[in-house]
Design a protein around this motif. Structure first.
Motif, PDB file in Angstrom:
ATOM      1  N   UNK A 266      39.686 -12.606   5.827  1.00 44.18           N
ATOM      2  CA  UNK A 266      38.390 -12.847   6.250  1.00 44.18           C
ATOM      3  C   UNK A 266      37.190 -11.873   6.145  1.00 44.18           C
ATOM      4  N   UNK A 267      36.684 -11.403   5.061  1.00 49.96           N
ATOM      5  CA  UNK A 267      35.882 -10.097   5.031  1.00 49.96           C
ATOM      6  C   UNK A 267      34.644 -10.510   5.627  1.00 49.96           C
ATOM      7  N   UNK A 268      33.925  -9.516   6.444  1.00 49.02           N
ATOM      8  CA  UNK A 268      32.771  -9.834   7.071  1.00 49.02           C
ATOM      9  C   UNK A 268      31.656  -9.925   6.056  1.00 49.02           C
ATOM     10  N   UNK A 269      30.719 -10.974   6.298  1.00 48.57           N
ATOM     11  CA  UNK A 269      29.701 -11.499   5.429  1.00 48.57           C
ATOM     12  C   UNK A 269      28.482 -10.526   5.840  1.00 48.57           C
ATOM     13  N   UNK A 270      28.197 -10.088   7.137  1.00 48.75           N
ATOM     14  CA  UNK A 270      26.949  -9.605   7.169  1.00 48.75           C
ATOM     15  C   UNK A 270      27.046  -8.170   7.441  1.00 48.75           C
ATOM     16  N   UNK A 271      27.765  -7.500   6.692  1.00 45.08           N
ATOM     17  CA  UNK A 271      28.083  -6.082   6.801  1.00 45.08           C
ATOM     18  C   UNK A 271      27.047  -5.203   6.446  1.00 45.08           C
ATOM     19  N   UNK A 272      25.941  -5.794   5.478  1.00 43.83           N
ATOM     20  CA  UNK A 272      24.923  -4.995   5.034  1.00 43.83           C
ATOM     21  C   UNK A 272      24.322  -4.276   6.170  1.00 43.83           C
ATOM     22  N   UNK A 274      25.134  -2.847   9.003  1.00 40.65           N
ATOM     23  CA  UNK A 274      25.606  -1.641   9.729  1.00 40.65           C
ATOM     24  C   UNK A 274      26.379  -0.843   8.471  1.00 40.65           C
ATOM     25  N   UNK A 275      26.777  -1.361   7.398  1.00 42.70           N
ATOM     26  CA  UNK A 275      27.861  -0.535   6.666  1.00 42.70           C
ATOM     27  C   UNK A 275      27.238  -0.227   5.130  1.00 42.70           C
ATOM     28  N   UNK A 284      37.079   1.473  11.244  1.00 39.69           N
ATOM     29  CA  UNK A 284      36.043   2.834  11.408  1.00 39.69           C
ATOM     30  C   UNK A 284      36.619   3.974  10.423  1.00 39.69           C
ATOM     31  N   UNK A 285      37.815   3.927  10.005  1.00 37.55           N
ATOM     32  CA  UNK A 285      38.239   5.200   9.001  1.00 37.55           C
ATOM     33  C   UNK A 285      37.626   4.782   7.690  1.00 37.55           C
ATOM     34  N   UNK A 286      37.784   3.545   7.241  1.00 34.78           N
ATOM     35  CA  UNK A 286      37.026   2.985   5.950  1.00 34.78           C
ATOM     36  C   UNK A 286      35.436   3.227   5.642  1.00 34.78           C
ATOM     37  N   UNK A 287      35.150   3.114   6.988  1.00 31.27           N
ATOM     38  CA  UNK A 287      33.645   3.143   7.127  1.00 31.27           C
ATOM     39  C   UNK A 287      33.254   4.572   7.066  1.00 31.27           C
ATOM     40  N   UNK A 288      33.885   5.414   7.550  1.00 26.75           N
ATOM     41  CA  UNK A 288      33.829   6.903   7.381  1.00 26.75           C
ATOM     42  C   UNK A 288      33.984   7.397   5.773  1.00 26.75           C
ATOM     43  N   UNK A 289      35.216   6.758   5.361  1.00 24.30           N
ATOM     44  CA  UNK A 289      35.495   7.215   3.686  1.00 24.30           C
ATOM     45  C   UNK A 289      34.407   6.589   2.874  1.00 24.30           C
ATOM     46  N   UNK A 290      34.154   5.339   2.995  1.00 29.14           N
ATOM     47  CA  UNK A 290      33.104   4.908   2.269  1.00 29.14           C
ATOM     48  C   UNK A 290      31.629   5.599   2.366  1.00 29.14           C
ATOM     49  N   UNK A 291      31.333   5.803   3.610  1.00 29.03           N
ATOM     50  CA  UNK A 291      29.948   6.657   3.764  1.00 29.03           C
ATOM     51  C   UNK A 291      29.952   7.857   2.945  1.00 29.03           C
ATOM     52  N   UNK A 292      31.145   8.773   3.479  1.00 32.13           N
ATOM     53  CA  UNK A 292      31.499   9.885   2.741  1.00 32.13           C
ATOM     54  C   UNK A 292      31.185   9.908   1.320  1.00 32.13           C
ATOM     55  N   UNK A 293      31.915   8.776   0.949  1.00 37.26           N
ATOM     56  CA  UNK A 293      31.969   8.664  -0.783  1.00 37.26           C
ATOM     57  C   UNK A 293      30.544   8.553  -1.183  1.00 37.26           C
ATOM     58  N   UNK A 294      29.574   7.775  -0.580  1.00 31.26           N
ATOM     59  CA  UNK A 294      28.379   7.604  -0.977  1.00 31.26           C
ATOM     60  C   UNK A 294      27.571   8.971  -0.686  1.00 31.26           C
ATOM     61  N   UNK A 375      20.552   0.748   1.297  1.00 30.51           N
ATOM     62  CA  UNK A 375      21.190   1.375   2.536  1.00 30.51           C
ATOM     63  C   UNK A 375      20.211   1.017   3.474  1.00 30.51           C
ATOM     64  N   UNK A 376      20.842   0.427   4.921  1.00 29.42           N
ATOM     65  CA  UNK A 376      20.101  -0.062   5.909  1.00 29.42           C
ATOM     66  C   UNK A 376      19.906   1.512   6.751  1.00 29.42           C
ATOM     67  N   UNK A 377      19.096   1.123   7.836  1.00 22.58           N
ATOM     68  CA  UNK A 377      18.685   2.304   8.618  1.00 22.58           C
ATOM     69  C   UNK A 377      20.101   2.873   9.459  1.00 22.58           C
ATOM     70  N   UNK A 378      20.801   1.807   9.748  1.00 23.36           N
ATOM     71  CA  UNK A 378      22.304   2.231  10.217  1.00 23.36           C
ATOM     72  C   UNK A 378      23.283   3.158   9.431  1.00 23.36           C
ATOM     73  N   UNK A 379      22.945   2.747   8.038  1.00 26.49           N
ATOM     74  CA  UNK A 379      23.784   3.603   7.164  1.00 26.49           C
ATOM     75  C   UNK A 379      23.155   5.210   6.914  1.00 26.49           C
TER      76      UNK A 379
END
Length: 407
Positions: A266-272, A274-275, A284-294, A375-379
């Motif tokens: 059930x992937x989150x649909x409103x991810x844009x 904050x992520x 949170x680990x994947x959030x960090x790794x994805x943000x790091x990659x970007x 990229x949102x303000x949170x990102x």
């Protein structure tokens, strides 16, 4: 990545170049100076190379049946072409280099080592623990493609001032074996595993479509997985940094397996909001790794654009906004020295304008967007956090004032 010029004739050359197309000089990349240099071979009498070369990619570390690179008894030594040292009567005073053994045996590397280095493998290749069986021709191509991407990652990490000699990840590049579980790409305890199918463009595209991903590249995989490695380095022994991470990304102690299972079901649909990606919303680990990659994506693209002295204009309701792309590493060098965080918001705004240009160029050529993200303000806040986490870790390693991760 920056552009390079042949140090002999000043012609444009590229990171992977092994010779200059204009003057035919041999080229090698010096990982100590991060320069691509023109070389001349030293006379055989100057090649007093110590014997007994060692490598962390020794035969015992490779997959069964993998032929290991074999050291020559007298490897050719090289010096900088047209350097004052090379032109002096006493050749023993010239700085001497040797090529990585993977350049000699597989033509798969252009990195140099100091001639006195006891290892036969360069700083990048010696990080590889396991390679696929090279008796299969397709595996040879996959391995070379992956190592090329890994060298680009090495360059960016070195430019960021991270340790590329001691505290480094190890890599294994594996193929699926009939009758065994498929190889899963991932990171565990400093070891990054990559299924070599990710080096196959058609297979990688098929997986991207099946997983409904807008973006999937080989270099992106490596950047993501090394993000997990640096999470361990940055936060496991730094309680203050870990608290700051949890405040922004969430608590990584939540069950990882259950989080991924829920994400795929059930992937989150409103991810844009904050992520940076849908997968980043999984844990949170994947959030960090994805943000790091970007973070690595964006600074690498900006350094390239700056090397070409790129200027562009974007149109808006207030008229034209003209931008000259800054070198991110020059901006980073201007960071506060008192430990306060550095705001790279203006640099990230440049990067987003640059992504509009890249996407428009791609569409003109009939391709998908090169960077299909907004990229949102949170990102943007998380990208700032990643940048200052790098600074904090580097300062702790050098004994300077620890960087705050937020105001």
């Amino acid at each position: 990545m920056q552009t390079f010029q042949c140090t002999h004739c000043n012609s444009l050359v590229f990171f992977e170049s092994q010779s200059c197309l204009y003057c035919s000089s041999s080229l090698g990349f010096d990982p100590d100076s991060l320069r691509l240099i023109a070389l001349q071979a030293l006379p055989a009498s100057s090649a007093n190379q110590p014997s007994g070369l060692e490598s962390q990619a020794a035969p015992s570390a490779l997959e069964p049946g993998t032929p290991a690179a074999t050291a020559l008894s007298q490897p050719a030594l090289w010096s900088l072409l047209d350097s004052p040292e090379a032109g002096s009567p006493d050749q023993s005073q010239a700085k001497r280099f040797k090529f990585c053994l993977n350049a000699q045996s597989q033509n798969n590397c252009n990195f140099l080592l100091d001639a006195s280095d006891p290892s036969g493998y360069c700083l990048s290749c010696r990080q590889t623990k396991t390679i696929p069986n090279l008796s299969t021709p397709s595996n040879v191509l996959a391995w070379k493609t992956i190592e090329n991407a890994k060298r680009r990652l090495f360059y960016t990490l070195a430019k960021l001032g991270l340790d590329v000699r001691e505290r480094t990840p190890r890599y294994e590049f594996l193929e699926d074996v009939p009758g065994e579980d498929p190889v899963m790409t991932g990171h565990a305890n400093g070891l990054i595993t990559l299924n070599i199918l990710e080096a196959d463009d058609a297979e990688r595209t098929r997986r991207r479509i099946n997983l409904h991903e807008p973006y999937r590249t080989l270099l992106g995989h490596l950047r993501h997985e090394v993000g997990h490695f640096y999470w361990d380095q940055f936060f496991l022994q730094d309680a203050l940094a870990l608290d700051a991470f949890r405040a922004l990304f969430g608590d990584e102690r939540s069950d990882y397996g259950q989080a991924l299972e829920h994400h795929y079901a059930n992937p989150r649909q409103d991810w844009q909001q904050d992520h940076v990606s849908q997968y980043a919303a999984a844990h949170p680990w994947e959030d960090w790794a994805e943000t790091w990659a970007h973070y690595l994506h964006l600074i690498d693209v900006q350094e390239t654009a700056c090397s070409y002295q790129l200027q562009f204009a974007t149109q808006g309701h207030a008229g034209s906004i003209h931008t000259t792309v800054d070198n991110p590493f020059v901006v980073f060098a201007q960071a506060p020295q008192d430990g306060s965080p550095q705001d790279i918001g203006p640099l990230l705004n440049q990067a987003m304008g640059l992504s509009l240009l890249l996407n428009s160029l791609n569409r003109s050529l009939g391709h998908n967007d090169a960077y299909p993200f907004a990229l949102s303000t949170a990102v943007l806040q998380k990208l700032n956090f990643v940048h200052n986490a790098v600074r904090r870790y580097r300062h702790q390693r050098t004994g300077t004032a620890a960087t705050q991760l937020s105001d």
